[in-house]
Design a protein around this motif. Structure first.
Motif, PDB file in Angstrom:
ATOM      1  N   SER A 132       0.825  -1.206   0.000  1.00 53.86           N
ATOM      2  CA  SER A 132       0.000   0.000   0.000  1.00 53.86           C
ATOM      3  C   SER A 132       0.864   1.263   0.000  1.00 53.86           C
ATOM      4  CB  SER A 132      -0.936  -0.018   1.215  1.00 53.86           C
ATOM      5  OG  SER A 132      -1.744   1.124   1.239  1.00 53.86           O
ATOM      6  N   LEU A 133       1.948   1.243   0.771  1.00 54.53           N
ATOM      7  CA  LEU A 133       2.872   2.379   0.786  1.00 54.53           C
ATOM      8  C   LEU A 133       3.466   2.601  -0.598  1.00 54.53           C
ATOM      9  CD1 LEU A 133       4.603   4.606   2.138  1.00 54.53           C
ATOM     10  CD2 LEU A 133       6.246   2.783   2.728  1.00 54.53           C
ATOM     11  N   MET A 134       3.902   1.529  -1.253  1.00 53.76           N
ATOM     12  CA  MET A 134       4.504   1.668  -2.575  1.00 53.76           C
ATOM     13  C   MET A 134       3.492   2.184  -3.599  1.00 53.76           C
ATOM     14  SD  MET A 134       7.758   0.997  -2.416  1.00 53.76           S
ATOM     15  CE  MET A 134       7.642   1.979  -0.915  1.00 53.76           C
ATOM     16  N   LEU A 135       2.263   1.713  -3.527  1.00 47.19           N
ATOM     17  CA  LEU A 135       1.224   2.229  -4.417  1.00 47.19           C
ATOM     18  C   LEU A 135       0.978   3.705  -4.136  1.00 47.19           C
ATOM     19  CD1 LEU A 135      -0.945   1.919  -6.586  1.00 47.19           C
ATOM     20  CD2 LEU A 135      -2.490   1.042  -4.799  1.00 47.19           C
ATOM     21  N   ASP A 136       0.885   4.078  -2.869  1.00 44.74           N
ATOM     22  CA  ASP A 136       0.703   5.490  -2.509  1.00 44.74           C
ATOM     23  C   ASP A 136       1.853   6.349  -3.025  1.00 44.74           C
ATOM     24  OD1 ASP A 136      -1.708   5.053  -1.261  1.00 44.74           O
ATOM     25  OD2 ASP A 136      -0.940   5.320   0.782  1.00 44.74           O
ATOM     26  N   CYS A 137       3.074   5.814  -2.972  1.00 44.69           N
ATOM     27  CA  CYS A 137       4.232   6.563  -3.478  1.00 44.69           C
ATOM     28  C   CYS A 137       4.101   6.817  -4.977  1.00 44.69           C
ATOM     29  CB  CYS A 137       5.530   5.817  -3.183  1.00 44.69           C
ATOM     30  SG  CYS A 137       6.031   5.892  -1.454  1.00 44.69           S
ATOM     31  N   LEU A 138       3.666   5.815  -5.724  1.00 44.45           N
ATOM     32  CA  LEU A 138       3.483   6.012  -7.161  1.00 44.45           C
ATOM     33  C   LEU A 138       2.343   6.980  -7.453  1.00 44.45           C
ATOM     34  CD1 LEU A 138       4.036   2.450  -8.656  1.00 44.45           C
ATOM     35  CD2 LEU A 138       5.464   4.478  -8.954  1.00 44.45           C
ATOM     36  N   ILE A 139       1.233   6.810  -6.752  1.00 45.24           N
ATOM     37  CA  ILE A 139       0.106   7.725  -6.942  1.00 45.24           C
ATOM     38  C   ILE A 139       0.540   9.146  -6.607  1.00 45.24           C
ATOM     39  CG2 ILE A 139      -2.178   8.387  -6.057  1.00 45.24           C
ATOM     40  CD1 ILE A 139      -2.687   5.334  -5.643  1.00 45.24           C
ATOM     41  N   ILE A 161       2.948  10.701  -9.251  1.00 41.42           N
ATOM     42  CA  ILE A 161       2.223  11.135 -10.448  1.00 41.42           C
ATOM     43  C   ILE A 161       1.355  12.341 -10.120  1.00 41.42           C
ATOM     44  CG2 ILE A 161       0.493  10.476 -12.170  1.00 41.42           C
ATOM     45  CD1 ILE A 161       1.542   7.539 -11.786  1.00 41.42           C
ATOM     46  N   ASN A 162       0.638  12.277  -9.007  1.00 44.94           N
ATOM     47  CA  ASN A 162      -0.258  13.361  -8.603  1.00 44.94           C
ATOM     48  C   ASN A 162       0.500  14.660  -8.370  1.00 44.94           C
ATOM     49  OD1 ASN A 162      -1.455  14.761  -5.877  1.00 44.94           O
ATOM     50  ND2 ASN A 162      -3.095  14.157  -7.288  1.00 44.94           N
ATOM     51  N   ASN A 163       1.670  14.566  -7.768  1.00 43.16           N
ATOM     52  CA  ASN A 163       2.442  15.768  -7.438  1.00 43.16           C
ATOM     53  C   ASN A 163       3.173  16.355  -8.635  1.00 43.16           C
ATOM     54  OD1 ASN A 163       1.698  15.650  -4.711  1.00 43.16           O
ATOM     55  ND2 ASN A 163       3.372  14.271  -4.229  1.00 43.16           N
ATOM     56  N   ASP A 164       3.473  15.521  -9.633  1.00 40.69           N
ATOM     57  CA  ASP A 164       4.224  15.997 -10.802  1.00 40.69           C
ATOM     58  C   ASP A 164       3.979  15.046 -11.968  1.00 40.69           C
ATOM     59  OD1 ASP A 164       5.985  17.018 -12.652  1.00 40.69           O
ATOM     60  OD2 ASP A 164       7.786  16.603 -11.470  1.00 40.69           O
ATOM     61  N   THR A 165       2.995  15.369 -12.796  1.00 41.10           N
ATOM     62  CA  THR A 165       2.642  14.471 -13.899  1.00 41.10           C
ATOM     63  C   THR A 165       3.753  14.347 -14.933  1.00 41.10           C
ATOM     64  OG1 THR A 165       1.505  16.259 -15.079  1.00 41.10           O
ATOM     65  CG2 THR A 165       0.152  14.829 -13.656  1.00 41.10           C
ATOM     66  N   SER A 166       4.743  15.221 -14.881  1.00 34.36           N
ATOM     67  CA  SER A 166       5.850  15.091 -15.833  1.00 34.36           C
ATOM     68  C   SER A 166       6.630  13.795 -15.592  1.00 34.36           C
ATOM     69  CB  SER A 166       6.782  16.302 -15.769  1.00 34.36           C
ATOM     70  OG  SER A 166       7.500  16.322 -14.544  1.00 34.36           O
ATOM     71  N   THR A 167       6.553  13.237 -14.359  1.00 38.02           N
ATOM     72  CA  THR A 167       7.255  11.983 -14.077  1.00 38.02           C
ATOM     73  C   THR A 167       6.704  10.857 -14.946  1.00 38.02           C
ATOM     74  OG1 THR A 167       5.761  11.440 -12.255  1.00 38.02           O
ATOM     75  CG2 THR A 167       7.796  12.581 -11.677  1.00 38.02           C
ATOM     76  N   VAL A 168       5.395  10.706 -14.957  1.00 37.20           N
ATOM     77  CA  VAL A 168       4.785   9.635 -15.751  1.00 37.20           C
ATOM     78  C   VAL A 168       4.803   9.988 -17.232  1.00 37.20           C
ATOM     79  CG1 VAL A 168       2.350  10.339 -15.593  1.00 37.20           C
ATOM     80  CG2 VAL A 168       2.933   7.907 -15.755  1.00 37.20           C
ATOM     81  N   LEU A 176      -3.956   4.847 -13.590  1.00 38.22           N
ATOM     82  CA  LEU A 176      -2.776   4.783 -14.463  1.00 38.22           C
ATOM     83  C   LEU A 176      -1.820   3.673 -14.013  1.00 38.22           C
ATOM     84  CD1 LEU A 176      -1.971   8.563 -15.006  1.00 38.22           C
ATOM     85  CD2 LEU A 176      -2.808   6.940 -16.717  1.00 38.22           C
ATOM     86  N   VAL A 177      -1.723   3.470 -12.702  1.00 35.98           N
ATOM     87  CA  VAL A 177      -0.792   2.472 -12.157  1.00 35.98           C
ATOM     88  C   VAL A 177      -1.368   1.063 -12.229  1.00 35.98           C
ATOM     89  CG1 VAL A 177       0.457   1.723 -10.087  1.00 35.98           C
ATOM     90  CG2 VAL A 177       0.332   4.162 -10.640  1.00 35.98           C
ATOM     91  N   ILE A 178      -2.609   0.876 -11.833  1.00 33.06           N
ATOM     92  CA  ILE A 178      -3.142  -0.491 -11.729  1.00 33.06           C
ATOM     93  C   ILE A 178      -4.197  -0.840 -12.767  1.00 33.06           C
ATOM     94  CG2 ILE A 178      -2.613  -0.652  -9.278  1.00 33.06           C
ATOM     95  CD1 ILE A 178      -5.594  -0.260  -8.706  1.00 33.06           C
ATOM     96  N   GLY A 179      -4.692   0.140 -13.491  1.00 37.64           N
ATOM     97  CA  GLY A 179      -5.746  -0.142 -14.465  1.00 37.64           C
ATOM     98  C   GLY A 179      -6.959  -0.718 -13.764  1.00 37.64           C
ATOM     99  N   ILE A 218      11.171  -2.683  -8.141  1.00 39.58           N
ATOM    100  CA  ILE A 218      11.970  -1.644  -8.805  1.00 39.58           C
ATOM    101  C   ILE A 218      11.531  -1.497 -10.261  1.00 39.58           C
ATOM    102  CG2 ILE A 218      14.296  -1.046  -9.589  1.00 39.58           C
ATOM    103  CD1 ILE A 218      15.294  -2.406  -6.928  1.00 39.58           C
ATOM    104  N   LYS A 219      11.316  -2.608 -10.919  1.00 38.06           N
ATOM    105  CA  LYS A 219      10.855  -2.584 -12.315  1.00 38.06           C
ATOM    106  C   LYS A 219       9.500  -1.876 -12.419  1.00 38.06           C
ATOM    107  CE  LYS A 219       9.812  -5.661 -16.169  1.00 38.06           C
ATOM    108  NZ  LYS A 219       9.746  -7.056 -16.627  1.00 38.06           N
ATOM    109  N   THR A 220       8.592  -2.182 -11.511  1.00 36.51           N
ATOM    110  CA  THR A 220       7.275  -1.550 -11.514  1.00 36.51           C
ATOM    111  C   THR A 220       7.390  -0.054 -11.255  1.00 36.51           C
ATOM    112  OG1 THR A 220       6.201  -3.592 -10.785  1.00 36.51           O
ATOM    113  CG2 THR A 220       4.999  -1.537 -10.399  1.00 36.51           C
ATOM    114  N   LEU A 221       8.197   0.341 -10.278  1.00 38.10           N
ATOM    115  CA  LEU A 221       8.379   1.757  -9.991  1.00 38.10           C
ATOM    116  C   LEU A 221       8.904   2.504 -11.209  1.00 38.10           C
ATOM    117  CD1 LEU A 221      10.002   1.520  -6.421  1.00 38.10           C
ATOM    118  CD2 LEU A 221       7.660   2.272  -6.951  1.00 38.10           C
TER     119      LEU A 221
END
Length: 196
Positions: free
Chosen positions: A54-61, A64-71, A91-94, A107-110
């Motif tokens: 859950s932490l890792m998903l929150d980090c990805l969300i 992306i939420n804080n800076d869409t230029s990353t994605v 965007l992350v999990i569909g 790491i690959k997923t991140l």
């Protein structure tokens, strides 16, 4: 303007959840049979993995939420500046769920969503977390599935020849506590690097 997702809050919430898991083990395990204690530790590693996932998903969300230029940099698609948490999650999990296979899979997923030098990737890649993250995934899978394959992967992760249950290994010599401490350190590093 939309509110930014707080990765710092997610890291703090993760540490609180980890403390609750540790408190559960201390409160419930006294006076139990050895087999029951093993089951409690099996449950605890499954729950700990869930909280970390859950932490890792929150980090990805949050990234992306804080800076869409990353994605945008990873996908080649220009996204609007402001996306809701729900859109970022999609965007992350569909239409599926968030999942990864061990530390390397994480790491690959991140890296599918943030640049290779993003602080979350950098923290997760640190060698001091390698063994703990491999143990977390392998022991969780063995506790949840008890398959031959999950047992072989767990044996490799803990560098052992015999293993009756994840909980049996975790309950001795402070092994669970070592994993807990390292994961909280990882969360602290994410918290320290996050802007929000």
């Amino acid at each position: 303007m939309a509110r930014k997702k707080s990765i710092r809050k997610s890291a703090t919430d993760f540490k609180s959840a980890v403390d609750n898991i540790s408190d559960f083990l201390c409160a419930v395990s006294s006076g139990q049979s050895d087999n029951h204690v093993t089951w409690l530790y099996n449950y605890a590693i499954i729950r700990l993995y869930r909280e970390f996932e859950s932490l890792m998903l929150d980090c990805l969300i949050g990234a992306i939420n804080n800076d869409t230029s990353t994605v945008s940099a990873k996908t080649g698609v220009k996204f609007p500046k402001h996306l809701t948490d729900e859109v970022c999650e999609y965007l992350v999990i569909g239409s599926g769920y968030f999942d990864f296979k061990g530390r390397d899979g994480l790491i690959k997923t991140l890296k599918q969503f943030v640049p290779d030098n993003h602080y979350v990737v950098t923290v997760v890649k640190k060698s001091k977390y390698k063994d703990i993250l491999e143990q977390l995934s392998a022991l969780r899978n063995f506790a949840a599935h008890e398959s031959g394959k999950s047992k072989r992967v767990a044996l490799t992760a803990i560098n052992a020849k015999h293993l009756s249950a994840s909980g049996a290994w975790l309950k001795i010599q402070g092994r669970m506590n070592t994993i807990v401490i390292r994961l909280k350190e990882l969360a602290d590093e994410i918290h320290a690097n996050a802007k929000f």
